[in-house]
Write an enzyme that holds these catalytic residues in place. Structure first.
Site, PDB file in Angstrom:
ATOM      1  N   LYS A   1       8.157   0.513  15.701  1.00 39.02           N
ATOM      2  CA  LYS A   1       6.869   0.776  16.344  1.00 39.02           C
ATOM      3  C   LYS A   1       7.128   1.450  17.685  1.00 39.02           C
ATOM      4  O   LYS A   1       8.210   1.314  18.264  1.00 39.02           O
ATOM      5  CB  LYS A   1       6.108  -0.540  16.563  1.00 39.02           C
TER       6      LYS A   1
ATOM      7  N   HIS B   1       7.710  -2.208   2.426  1.00 32.26           N
ATOM      8  CA  HIS B   1       7.482  -0.762   2.288  1.00 32.26           C
ATOM      9  C   HIS B   1       8.796   0.016   2.110  1.00 32.26           C
ATOM     10  O   HIS B   1       8.931   0.815   1.198  1.00 32.26           O
ATOM     11  CB  HIS B   1       6.736  -0.212   3.500  1.00 32.26           C
TER      12      HIS B   1
ATOM     13  N   HIS C   1       0.822  -1.224   0.000  1.00 35.47           N
ATOM     14  CA  HIS C   1       0.000   0.000   0.000  1.00 35.47           C
ATOM     15  C   HIS C   1       0.852   1.268   0.000  1.00 35.47           C
ATOM     16  O   HIS C   1       0.370   2.336  -0.350  1.00 35.47           O
ATOM     17  CB  HIS C   1      -1.040  -0.019   1.128  1.00 35.47           C
TER      18      HIS C   1
END
Ligand code: BG6
Length: 488
Positions: free
Chosen positions: A334, A237, A175
């Site tokens: 994260k 990504h 994405h």
């Protein structure tokens, strides 16, 4: 152009379908004025009627802020239950034929596999056994990431896919490729002579790609603890960002011309030096706003003693004429202090320094171009000016372009990618050889994490463990009126 088609969401009751696919599909169809051209069929194992499924589709659209969709859902959304382990998809094939007949469709179909990766092989095989891999129109297969979990499994999955589908039917989604600034990277580089002539080892000193997230793993322990940060973010990504920022100019804007150059670039990357890899895992911490955050080990579903990394930074070297000797630093994690994704390109200092401080040190700053992907898309150019009325004192300033200042409707990544699937444009999808090359690159890094390469704990809401690379953005001087982060 969007032709009338059936959009089958396999995994139609899952989170991805509800949160992303329905809203993005609907917005895309409404925007291009072709909402009458698509019929949606959700497929999942839950025993639901068409009406129950339509209600849940309306709810997902409403929670994305899209109202008044009752008529569209009632006329154009269907549901088919397929129990897990079902021996044949014949009933599904018959249902598809019936819906197409009722809507006068000519066999154009998208099969979107919004499923956990372990389910891909079986579903691909089951669809193909009943002939759903081909149709009288076009049939396109959309596969979510991660595609495989290492080089070998990706090769096996590619072989399976190619047994039934041609590569031009296959859309491997990442994405990040749908994000507007990522797509703009190619325009930025190849439509602007000013930048492209400097985009090489003669002018560029280092490149840094950062994808920082504030979120922890939430409820995804079952997936994440098995995957870890390299499989979840770096192999896909960040690698895509790297390929687009560093590839050579394609001979045209055809999908394969661009993908050829990306593969070529990936092949030029030297085996990653494990001494240049830093892994981290978030521990408990406190945000700037005072919120207490639990550590990875305390997240529900994480096995005791797990050493799965949630942060990685590493150095990539590209052995080609353009980039020899220029380090590319990639880092992602994260539970960092802010959500921020960007690519910082730092230029070399001038060949001789004319501007010196009190201790005779050079006070000129290196130029930096920062391509910002999140949270606000745009780019910035950092440069030096002389401070007025002070003799030769330099101040760093910034030129800034933000998409939102110039354009009011920035489509979300899934909206763009779904449109491309329906229009048959594979440019922003990952080709079989490309996905294999990126696993080839990261398999040794993943193995290192599993084989005891140290994984350092970092407090949640901090910038990860001490690494060996000073982030370029922190090396930027203070910009007037802005608080600069202090290096750790
Ligand atoms: C997904 C990862 O692919 O990308 C997630 O599985 C991650 O772990 C997400 O949070 C990040 O996407 P974005 O668009 O929010 O940067």
């Amino acid at each position: 152009m969007a032709e009338p088609h059936l959009f089958v969401i396999y995994g139609g009751t899952g989170d991805l379908a509800k949160r992303k696919l329905f809203p993005s599909l609907y917005r895309m169809l409404a925007k291009t004025g072709v909402s009458g051209e698509a019929v949606v069929l959700g497929v999942a194992s839950a025993p639901l009627s068409d009406d129950e499924y339509r209600r849940s589709a309306r709810e997902s659209l409403a929670s994305a802020g899209i109202g008044d969709t009752s008529a569209w859902c009632d006329e154009r959304v269907y549901y088919e239950q397929v129990e897990r382990g079902t021996p044949s998809l014949e009933p599904l094939a018959r249902r598809i034929a019936a819906i197409e007949r009722d809507h006068g469709l000519s066999g154009n179909r998208v099969f979107y596999l919004a499923l956990p990766p372990g389910a891909f092989p079986r579903v691909i095989e089951d669809l193909s056994k009943v002939g759903l891999n081909r149709s009288d129109g076009w049939t396109r297969l959309v596969i979510e990431k991660p595609f495989g979990r290492d080089l070998q499994s990706a090769q096996e999955l590619n072989r399976l896919v190619h047994r039934y589908f041609d590569e031009n039917q296959v859309y491997r989604i990442d994405h990040y490729l749908g994000k507007e600034t990522v797509r703009n990277l190619l325009a930025f580089r190849f439509a602007n002579l000013l930048f492209e002539t400097s985009w090489n080892r003669d002018r560029i000193d280092a490149v840094e790609i950062t994808v920082a997230e504030t979120l922890g793993i939430g409820t995804r322990a079952a997936y994440y603890d098995n995957a870890g940060v390299v499989r979840d973010m770096m192999q896909n990504h960040l690698t895509q960002l790297l390929a687009l920022v560093a590839m050579e100019a394609p001979h045209s804007f055809e999908a394969d011309a661009i993908r050829d150059e990306k593969v070529q670039l990936l092949r030029s990357i030297r085996r990653i030096d494990l001494n240049e890899v830093t892994f981290g895992q978030y521990g408990p911490g406190t945000t700037a706003g005072g919120e207490q955050l639990i550590g990875y080990a305390g997240e529900s579903g994480v096995p005791a003693g797990s050493t799965t990394p949630t942060y990685v930074s590493l150095r990539v070297d590209i052995d080609n004429w353009r980039w020899q000797g220029v380090p590319f630093y990639l880092r992602t994690g994260k539970r960092l202090p802010e959500k921020s994704s960007h690519i910082a390109v730092r230029f070399r200092p001038p060949p001789t320094c004319l501007f010196h401080g009190r201790r005779d040190e050079c006070v000129a700053h290196q130029n930096v171009i920062k391509l910002i992907l999140q949270p606000n898309e745009g780019f910035e150019l950092y440069f030096d000016v002389k401070s007025p009325s002070e003799s030769l004192k330099l101040t760093q300033e910034r030129l800034r372009f933000m998409y939102a200042d110039s354009f009011d409707d920035i489509p979300d990544a899934y909206q763009t990618l779904i449109r491309d699937v329906i229009e048959g444009d594979q440019t922003l999808f990952v080709r079989a050889d490309e996905v294999e090359e990126s696993w080839r690159l990261f398999d040794p890094v993943i193995d290192a994490a599993a084989d005891g390469h140290p994984v350092h704990e970092y407090a949640a809401a901090t910038w990860g463990p001490e690494g060996r690379h000073t982030p370029i953005e922190w090396a930027l001087g203070p910009i007037r009126g802005e608080v600069t982060k202090s290096p750790r």
